[in-house]
Each structure stands twice: as structure tokens, then as C-alpha cells.
Design a protein around this motif. Structure first.
Motif, mmCIF file in Angstrom:
data_model
loop_
_atom_site.group_PDB
_atom_site.id
_atom_site.type_symbol
_atom_site.label_atom_id
_atom_site.label_comp_id
_atom_site.label_asym_id
_atom_site.label_seq_id
_atom_site.Cartn_x
_atom_site.Cartn_y
_atom_site.Cartn_z
ATOM 1 N N GLY A 205 0.843 -1.192 0.000
ATOM 2 C CA GLY A 205 0.000 0.000 0.000
ATOM 3 C C GLY A 205 0.879 1.243 0.000
ATOM 4 O O GLY A 205 1.742 1.392 -0.856
ATOM 5 N N GLU A 206 0.698 2.075 1.004
ATOM 6 C CA GLU A 206 1.497 3.306 1.064
ATOM 7 C C GLU A 206 2.763 3.124 1.882
ATOM 8 O O GLU A 206 3.548 4.051 2.050
ATOM 9 N N VAL A 207 2.919 1.941 2.383
ATOM 10 C CA VAL A 207 4.063 1.706 3.272
ATOM 11 C C VAL A 207 5.141 0.907 2.559
ATOM 12 O O VAL A 207 4.860 -0.090 1.898
ATOM 13 N N MET A 208 6.375 1.369 2.668
ATOM 14 C CA MET A 208 7.514 0.634 2.143
ATOM 15 C C MET A 208 8.224 -0.062 3.304
ATOM 16 O O MET A 208 8.546 0.574 4.306
ATOM 17 N N ASP A 218 12.648 -1.659 8.913
ATOM 18 C CA ASP A 218 11.906 -0.410 9.112
ATOM 19 C C ASP A 218 10.716 -0.353 8.151
ATOM 20 O O ASP A 218 10.654 -1.106 7.168
ATOM 21 N N ARG A 219 9.792 0.535 8.479
ATOM 22 C CA ARG A 219 8.646 0.835 7.613
ATOM 23 C C ARG A 219 8.644 2.325 7.349
ATOM 24 O O ARG A 219 8.836 3.114 8.273
ATOM 25 N N ALA A 223 6.306 9.861 2.462
ATOM 26 C CA ALA A 223 7.109 11.077 2.599
ATOM 27 C C ALA A 223 8.568 10.773 2.968
ATOM 28 O O ALA A 223 9.449 11.596 2.765
ATOM 29 N N ASP A 224 8.819 9.574 3.521
ATOM 30 C CA ASP A 224 10.172 9.259 3.991
ATOM 31 C C ASP A 224 11.009 8.641 2.882
ATOM 32 O O ASP A 224 10.500 7.928 2.028
ATOM 33 N N ALA A 225 12.282 8.931 2.911
ATOM 34 C CA ALA A 225 13.204 8.259 2.002
ATOM 35 C C ALA A 225 13.696 6.989 2.693
ATOM 36 O O ALA A 225 14.195 7.039 3.807
#
Lengths: 331, 305
Positions: A205-208, A218-219, A223-225
Motif C-alpha cells: 500500500g502506502e508503506v515501504m 523499518d517501515r 514522505a520518507d526516504a
């Protein structure tokens, strides 16, 4: 003060020389060095010509054979030392006593530097390696405060090389098994931390999500790199909070310490990043070249120029730089 | 197969330490390692106290070994290591090259601990000549590698004793930074000895709840307890002479007794059930350290969050 620059590829090597490196350090294309990543490093076949080309341009070459020879596979490390000697590298950077002993016995003229992977953090450890294997320089692990570095320099056991810029190992080098705990392979037993084949990036979804050996590091939100995952820079649940238990994704930058490092007689500054691109190496080297020239021309008038500061900040992981263990408060 | 108790890796107070060693004296342990190996700021016992405990254990027929600090930075720490190495009575376990330097001055035989990076027969043979009589392999080495080295070194007729880190949380890393203090928002210099409140270390779990690390001051350990005790026969065939149990706050003496009984009767010791704690043995099989083969206490599991 010598500027020692990483070269993981021919392109990086050329960049380093053009940007003013005094020395480039390389590894062979196998597990004998601590940056054993696909597509990096040099073959034993191309090593002699590579060394010769660097020498013609007035640049020295150090070869890192700085992992620990694995049980039953000594021949690979032995051949690497033989290749180093035959290629006339200016020094061998090693950590394993078996490698140091073989090199010092077989090639008494081959200069030996103690790798950071040997974790020598005190004068007795340095003396041990000097007395028994004849090391002529040691690279200090990134765990000492500036005061401790100064004490060691005063002891004058061997000339010292310290890290100036690049990835910040949170743990004492050569003493970290995080990577093998999660995926079976570590710098000591394989020459790589978080090897590419163990790393996963999963978009959910929107989470890497980033994982090493299946372990969630980490997740990240959109907005985060998401940086290259190493376990020491991950976020974990500690005391009920999600935190960077060890450190955030930051880089080491000790540029502001240059005058003091020069004053206490540090012989060389090492830049980290054999996995970096030629462009990265060029920009990093040019800034450090200018800074070292400046400190040598006028030690008392040295100040960190804005373009240097910004240039290094752009290169840094997460665009953040810290002094790491040099600053006691970091500890 | 002999049994050893490794140094206490956590910061326990004086009473807990004294009770622990008094209890151990009455067990069939063969070898006991004493001393602080993690952080020189921890001083619930002073050097003379450790020597006193050593004498008490020696009187009970135990072999006593003094373990040295692993990450050695300050001159005061170097001085303390030299003092331990010159104790004149007990053998010393070296965990840093500083201790090797000091031991080679005395010429005394020594144990090479997990803190030394001895990964191959070449290094082991060199240290054997320098006085090493017992080797505790790095915890990430697998059984085949240990066997291979034993064979290679054995050919020269100079095999040292091999001691396997067989039970407990594995030391995985050392840092300049204190992570227990950091978790409390403190720096190392003003740590207030918060690690005293965590006699089994502090958990660091992944964001999906997998137990991953145990924070123990400047040392980080595995969250999983390595358990190679059921593999004692295989270890013995690979050349292992001694099994090391690394102390936990509860149940260590009892586990030692049960292991002794199992080894003596040629059976497999039952794995201890430590509530909420995962167990692993991956390194032994050349796998990721946190993996578990046949232990039945891996993550995710019932009751382990």
C-alpha cells in the motif's frame, strides 16, 4: 596528512585520482574484503595494470584484504596476498592474524596496515599487532572519542589513520554480527553487511518495508526516504516505543575536527564508500582535498567553508551528518 | 564433555552475584569464568572480590578463569586488563588483543574468548604457539567450520581445548554508545547505571513484534537464547570438549545440573522452557543465527510476542 579514498570501480578510481586523492584503496572481487558486493572491486588480472596507472599519476594504492579467512578456504586469502605483493601495491590493509602472519613472513617488504576490522582500540592492542606482525599503521575503529584518539596518538605506538567521512558504523568494526544473525552473512564471515541478496524492499500500500533476511528493519511512509537497510539503523520497539534503538540513518563527518587531528599527528584520513558512484567519490574527495590543503597551509586559520559543508551534507545518508563517537555526548 | 559457566554479561548487584556463585559452587560445573567483560563502569564487585569468589570456587574443585573486558578504550581499562593478566593464580580468558599483549608478557597459558576473531586454523595455530590452550569460537561459526579447524590444527598434534558457546543470549556487537542509557534518553557518561534494572537485558523487538535484540549496555545480544545443548553429542564428535552456558538470572544452576545428568546418561537434555523467550541454533547449521531447527521455540509462537 594523507587522504585515503575508496575506489570500488575503475570509474571511482579515476574520479578519486582526478579529485586529488593521495591514496586509493581497493578490494578484490571476492570475500577477501569487507565490501564484497556484486559489480564492485577489481580482479587479480586487472590489479597490476590498475596499480601501475595510479602510480603513473602519483597516487598510491592500498589493497584491503581485511576479512577473516574462512575455515578450509585459506588458499583464497593466500592468493589475494600474493596478488597484492606481485602487483606492487603500496600497502596491504589486513585484520586476520593468519593473513598478517603470512604476509609479514612471505613478503617482508610489503607494508602492512591494520584494518579497522581488527578492532584495535587501545595502545596494547596496537602494540600486539606491531610487535608480532610489523604493522606500520593502524586504522582506528569508529568507537573512540577525540580525546581517546589523542591519547593513542601521544603513545606513538604506530602511525594512525582515522575515518573522516561516510557510512557510520555504530558498532565496533570487526565485532558486529548483526548481519549474520539475520541473514547468515556478516563482514567477518563473508565480507558484507546486509548483502544485496538478503535485502528486500516491499511496497505494501502506502508503506515501504525494508527487510534483511526476512527480518523487518523499518517501515516508511510515502514522505520518507527509505535508505539501504542495515540492522543498526532500523526502528524497533523498545520500552513500548518505536525508536531508532541504535542510531538514525546518518553519516559520519569529522571535517570540523581536521585541525585538531592534524595537530595531534594523525597520519591519514580515510573516506568511506567503496560502494559509491564515481560522481560521489569525486565530490567527496574534492572537498576533503581542499580542506586538508587548507589546514596544512594555515592550521590556525582553518574553518569549514559553507560549500564544503553543503556539499558533504548532500552526499550524506539521510542528509544528516554527525561526529559519531568522536564527540563524547554521542556515546 | 565438561561444562562451563561463562562470565555474567549483565549488570547484577553484589548480592545477586554472590548468591549466584554460592549456588554454583554446589553444582557439578567444571569451569567458571569470572569478571566484567562488557562495561568497565560496572563495579558491583571489585577485583579483590572476584579473586575471593575465585578462591571459594577453587576450594569447591572448580577451575576458575578470569575473563577480560571486550571493548577496551581508556588507559584505565588497559591497566585493569594488565592487572588481571598478572594475577598469578587463575588462568585468563582474553577477549581483546590488549589482553593478548599483556598475557604474552607473562608467558601464561590463556583462553581465547569469543571476543577474539579466531576464524581459521592459521590464526588458531599462531595463538597456540603464543600460549592459547583453549578456544571459544566466534558464535557465528558453524559446526562444520569448527570441525575443519580442529582437524587442521589437530594434525600438528597441538589441538587446544574447544569450548562451545552452547547456551544463552549471544553477544552480537559492541559499541561506544550505551543503548540501555539511550533507551532512557541518557548518554553513557550520565547513564545512572540504568542497566542494573535489567538483569536479563532490555528487549528490542521488530515493528511486527519479533524478538530480535537484547540491549545490554554497550553490548547488544541476540533476543533468542542459543541452545546447542541437545546437540552435545554432535558437538563432541566435531571436537568440542566443553559446553559453555552463559548465565541468565533464573534457572542457570538447574539447567547445568540437568545437562550434566543428560550427558552422563547419554541422553538429550530437555530444552528449558523460559517463558516468553525464543530459542535458536541457526549458526551451528551455517544458517542465520536467529533460525531454529528442531527446537520448537521459534517465533512466531504461542505465548511469545
Amino acid at each position: 596528512m594523507e587522504l585515503v579514498v575508496p575506489a570500488g570501480s575503475r570509474g571511482a578510481l579515476q574520479s578519486a585520482i582526478e579529485a586529488g586523492a593521495d591514496v586509493v584503496y581497493l578490494g578484490l572481487r571476492d570475500e577477501t574484503n569487507a565490501r564484497h558486493f556484486p559489480g564492485l572491486n577489481f580482479s587479480t588480472v586487472e590489479l597490476p595494470a590498475t596499480v601501475e596507472r595510479a602510480h603513473l599519476k602519483g597516487c598510491k594504492v592500498y589493497l584491503a584484504i581485511n576479512t577473516y579467512s574462512r575455515a578450509g578456504e585459506w588458499k583464497r586469502w593466500q592468493s589475494a596476498v600474493d596478488a597484492a605483493a606481485e602487483s606492487r601495491v603500496d600497502a596491504l590493509i589486513a585484520a586476520d592474524m593468519a593473513v598478517l602472519e603470512y604476509a609479514s613472513r612471505t613478503y617482508p617488504d610489503l607494508r602492512l596496515h591494520l584494518s579497522v576490522q581488527a578492532s584495535a582500540t587501545n595502545w596494547r592492542a596496537l602494540r600486539f599487532y606491531r610487535n608480532h606482525f610489523g604493522i606500520e599503521r593502524a586504522v582506528l575503529p569508529r568507537v573512540l572519542s577525540l580525546t581517546q584518539v589523542e591519547r593513542l596518538a601521544e603513545r606513538n605506538v604506530v602511525p594512525l589513520e582515522v575515518f573522516g567521512f561516510g557510512g557510520l558504523c555504530i558498532m565496533a568494526e570487526g565485532r558486529c554480527l548483526f548481519s549474520s544473525y539475520a541473514c547468515g552473512r556478516s563482514p567477518n564471515n563473508y565480507g558484507a553487511c546486509s548483502p544485496a541478496e538478503a535485502v528486500e524492499w516491499r511496497q505494501d500500500g502506502e508503506v515501504m518495508e525494508t527487510r534483511v533476511g526476512g527480518v523487518l528493519v523499518d517501515r516508511f511512509g510515502e514522505a520518507d526516504a527509505a535508505g539501504y537497510p542495515t540492522l543498526c539503523k532500523g526502528r524497533y520497539q523498545v520500552r513500548g516505543k518505536r525508536v531508532h534503538a541504535f542510531e538514525e540513518p546518518v553519516s559520519l563527518n569529522s571535517l570540523e575536527l581536521l585541525p585538531r587531528l592534524a595537530k595531534i599527528g594523525i597520519h591519514a584520513i580515510k573516506l568511506e564508500g567503496r560502494q559509491r558512484s564515481p560522481a560521489y567519490v569525486f565530490r567527496m574527495t574534492r572537498i576533503w582535498r581542499a580542506a586538508i590543503d587548507s589546514v596544512q597551509a594555515n592550521p590556525d586559520g582553518f574553518s569549514v567553508l559553507e560549500p564544503w559543508k553543503n556539499g558533504l551534507a548532500d552526499l550524506a545518508e539521510g542528509q544528516q551528518t554527525v561526529l559519531g563517537a568522536y564527540a563524547r555526548v554521542w556515546q | 564433555m565438561r561444562l562451563a559457566i561463562g562470565p555474567v554479561l549483565y549488570f547484577w548487584d553484589r548480592e545477586r552475584l554472590l548468591d549466584f556463585y554460592r549456588e554454583l559452587a554446589a553444582t557439578p560445573v567444571d569451569i567458571v569464568y569470572l569478571g566484567e567483560t562488557v562495561c568497565s563502569k560496572r563495579r558491583s564487585l571489585r577485583f579483590p572480590d572476584w579473586l575471593e569468589i575465585g578462591r571459594m570456587l577453587a576450594d569447591h574443585g572448580k577451575q576458575v578463569v578470569l575473563s577480560t573486558l571486550t571493548l577496551v578504550e581508556a588507559d584505565s581499562e588497559v591497566g585493569q586488563i594488565a592487572r588481571v593478566c598478572r594475577n598469578g593464580k587463575f588462568m585468563v580468558e582474553a577477549n581483546d588483543a590488549a589482553a593478548l599483549d599483556a598475557l604474552m608478557e607473562t608467558g601464561a597459558p590463556f583462553v581465547g574468548g569469543t571476543g577474539l576473531n579466531i576464524y581459521n586454523a592459521g590464526t588458531l595455530s599462531w595463538l597456540r604457539e603464543a600460549g592459547l590452550v583453549r578456544w571459544v569460537p566466534p558464535v557465528e561459526m558453524n559446526g562444520e567450520q569448527i570441525e575443519q579447524i580442529v582437524d587442521e590444527v589437530g594434525m600438528s598434534g597441538k589441538k587446544p581445548e574447544i569450548e562451545l558457546f552452547a547456551f544463552g543470549r549471544m553477544p552480537l556487537a559492541y559499541s561506544a554508545r550505551c543503548f540501555t542509557a539511550r533507551a532512557h534518553g541518557l548518554g553513557k557518561d550520565e547513564c545512572g547505571f540504568v542497566c542494573k534494572d535489567y538483569p536479563a537485558g532490555m528487549a528490542a523487538d521488530t515493528q511486527e513484534g519479533r524478538p530480535l535484540f537484547t540491549l545490554n549496555g554497550i553490548q547488544t545480544q541476540s533476543a533468542a537464547v542459543v541452545n546447542l545443548l541437545p546437540l552435545w553429542r554432535e558437538a563432541s564428535e566435531s571436537g568440542v570438549d566443553i559446553l559453555r552456558l552463559s548465565p541468565l538470572p533464573e534457572g542457570t544452576a538447574e539447567l547445568l545440573r540437568r545437562t550434566r545428568e543428560a550427558v552422563d546418561s547419554g541422553t538429550v537434555p530437555e530444552s528449558p522452557d523460559i517463558p516468553g523467550v525464543v530459542q535458536c541454533n541457526g549458526y551451528w547449521y551455517g544458517r542465520a543465527g536467529l533460525e531454529s531447527r528442531g527446537l520448537g521455540r521459534e517465533w512466531p509462537a504461542e505465548g511469545i510476542s
